[in-house]
Design a protein around this motif. Sequence first.
Motif, PDB file in Angstrom:
ATOM      1  N   HIS A 263     -12.440  74.226 -16.202  1.00  0.00           N
ATOM      2  CA  HIS A 263     -12.089  72.799 -16.165  1.00  0.00           C
ATOM      3  C   HIS A 263     -11.067  72.482 -15.057  1.00  0.00           C
ATOM      4  O   HIS A 263     -11.183  71.460 -14.367  1.00  0.00           O
ATOM      5  CB  HIS A 263     -11.550  72.382 -17.535  1.00  0.00           C
ATOM      6  CG  HIS A 263     -11.254  70.932 -17.658  1.00  0.00           C
ATOM      7  ND1 HIS A 263     -12.239  69.970 -17.746  1.00  0.00           N
ATOM      8  CD2 HIS A 263     -10.083  70.255 -17.674  1.00  0.00           C
ATOM      9  CE1 HIS A 263     -11.684  68.777 -17.829  1.00  0.00           C
ATOM     10  NE2 HIS A 263     -10.374  68.909 -17.785  1.00  0.00           N
TER      11      HIS A 263
ATOM     12  N   HIS B  70     -11.015  69.903 -11.750  1.00  0.00           N
ATOM     13  CA  HIS B  70     -10.002  68.943 -11.284  1.00  0.00           C
ATOM     14  C   HIS B  70      -9.647  69.209  -9.813  1.00  0.00           C
ATOM     15  O   HIS B  70      -9.497  68.272  -9.024  1.00  0.00           O
ATOM     16  CB  HIS B  70      -8.752  69.010 -12.161  1.00  0.00           C
ATOM     17  CG  HIS B  70      -8.874  68.214 -13.436  1.00  0.00           C
ATOM     18  ND1 HIS B  70      -9.141  66.862 -13.447  1.00  0.00           N
ATOM     19  CD2 HIS B  70      -8.766  68.580 -14.739  1.00  0.00           C
ATOM     20  CE1 HIS B  70      -9.191  66.426 -14.711  1.00  0.00           C
ATOM     21  NE2 HIS B  70      -8.974  67.445 -15.503  1.00  0.00           N
TER      22      HIS B  70
ATOM     23  N   SER C 284      -2.570  67.239 -16.582  1.00  0.00           N
ATOM     24  CA  SER C 284      -3.525  66.606 -17.498  1.00  0.00           C
ATOM     25  C   SER C 284      -2.967  66.640 -18.907  1.00  0.00           C
ATOM     26  O   SER C 284      -1.796  66.947 -19.120  1.00  0.00           O
ATOM     27  CB  SER C 284      -4.861  67.355 -17.420  1.00  0.00           C
ATOM     28  OG  SER C 284      -4.731  68.600 -18.059  1.00  0.00           O
TER      29      SER C 284
ATOM     30  N   ASP D 219     -11.292  62.965 -16.783  1.00  0.00           N
ATOM     31  CA  ASP D 219     -12.392  63.927 -16.887  1.00  0.00           C
ATOM     32  C   ASP D 219     -13.740  63.277 -16.552  1.00  0.00           C
ATOM     33  O   ASP D 219     -14.035  62.176 -17.013  1.00  0.00           O
ATOM     34  CB  ASP D 219     -12.433  64.501 -18.312  1.00  0.00           C
ATOM     35  CG  ASP D 219     -11.253  65.433 -18.562  1.00  0.00           C
ATOM     36  OD1 ASP D 219     -10.563  65.794 -17.593  1.00  0.00           O
ATOM     37  OD2 ASP D 219     -11.042  65.797 -19.727  1.00  0.00           O
TER      38      ASP D 219
HETATM   39 ZN    ZN Z   1      -9.050  67.276 -17.523  1.00  0.00          ZN
END
Ligand code: ZN
Length: 325
Positions: A109, A113, A134, A292
């Motif tokens: 993840h 980003h 985040s 996201d």
């Molecule tokens: Zn995120």
Amino acid sequence: MSQILGIETSCDETGIAVVSDGVRVVAQQVASQVETHAVFGGVVPEIASRRHTECIHQLTAKTLADAGGHIDAVAATCGPGLMGSLLVGVNFAKALAYSWGVPYVPVHHLEGHIFSVFLTDNPPEFPFLALIVSGGHTCLIDCPRPHHYTILGSTRDDAVGESFDKVARLLGLPYPGGPSIQKAAEEGDPKAVAFPRAMNQSDSLEFSYSGLKTAVLYDVRGNGHATADVAASFQRAAVEQLLTKTKAALAQTGARTLIVAGGVAANALLRERATRELDAAVHIPPLSLCLDNGAMIAAAGYSRWLHGHAGGLDGSANPGLALTD
Ligand code: ZN
Ligand code: KG4
């Protein structure tokens, strides 16, 4: 031209996108579950995974219809995140890859980003320093070349986005806390309350946000400052900790380029002060790419595929996946 389908389901957004050559968003859909979870004051994992299951097929069908053309690989977030939510995206991606006979590319993840900045008109070049902020992460990452990372510092306790969410709750502001605090802060005095700056004096690149949250709690219980003043003072303290540590990381690494990404990179004060005060070429994606989304996963997946890091269909989701081996 290569088209990659990207699937993001690690938390409470179902993000689906088709990206061409890792740099251009051809089509995308994002279904946010914010309203569903807002009544609980935070994300309820079981509800999140059910919601992903309900909408992933429809969103993917719409994205593929909008994009048209062939899909060369399917990328999905395989971790970190909520296990049930991750499994929805990973298994959907693997099923598509299997049926189409194309590679499945698992993506971390945070790498997603990082790669969100390559979808902008002014993409950075490696090497660079990344500040990823985040709801689950706060870290400074040295990025010398694609898919090689060294974590220079991360948070010892709460992530910065988590602290926005928790402080908003203390102040009676709606979830998610980041946008609510930013809005409340517009009417407040950022110098009204002198909140502590954690670990400001040390050379360490570690962050800490739990002390700041506790200081807000005591202030709310005891001092009767206006909500807008507390929000503005908290936001200033939270952003200044990010700026202080990033300045130190730039000095320690000699990096000339900085990227700032993740949900908290949507924060107007952080965007403005990072661009103005840091001695580096600063790249921050537009707001829609900070939160996201599937496009950042497709961009990272394209690069992994290009560099020979596509996965096999036997790989699964890992809620605690590390960025570095
Ligand atoms: Zn995120
Ligand atoms: O990257 P993201 O969408 O999901 C995670 O990977 O966690 O980030 C969500 C986080 C939440 O904690 C939210 O409160 C925060 O980003 N956030 C903000 C802003 N918009 C979203 N924090 C500060 N200011 C904002 N404008």
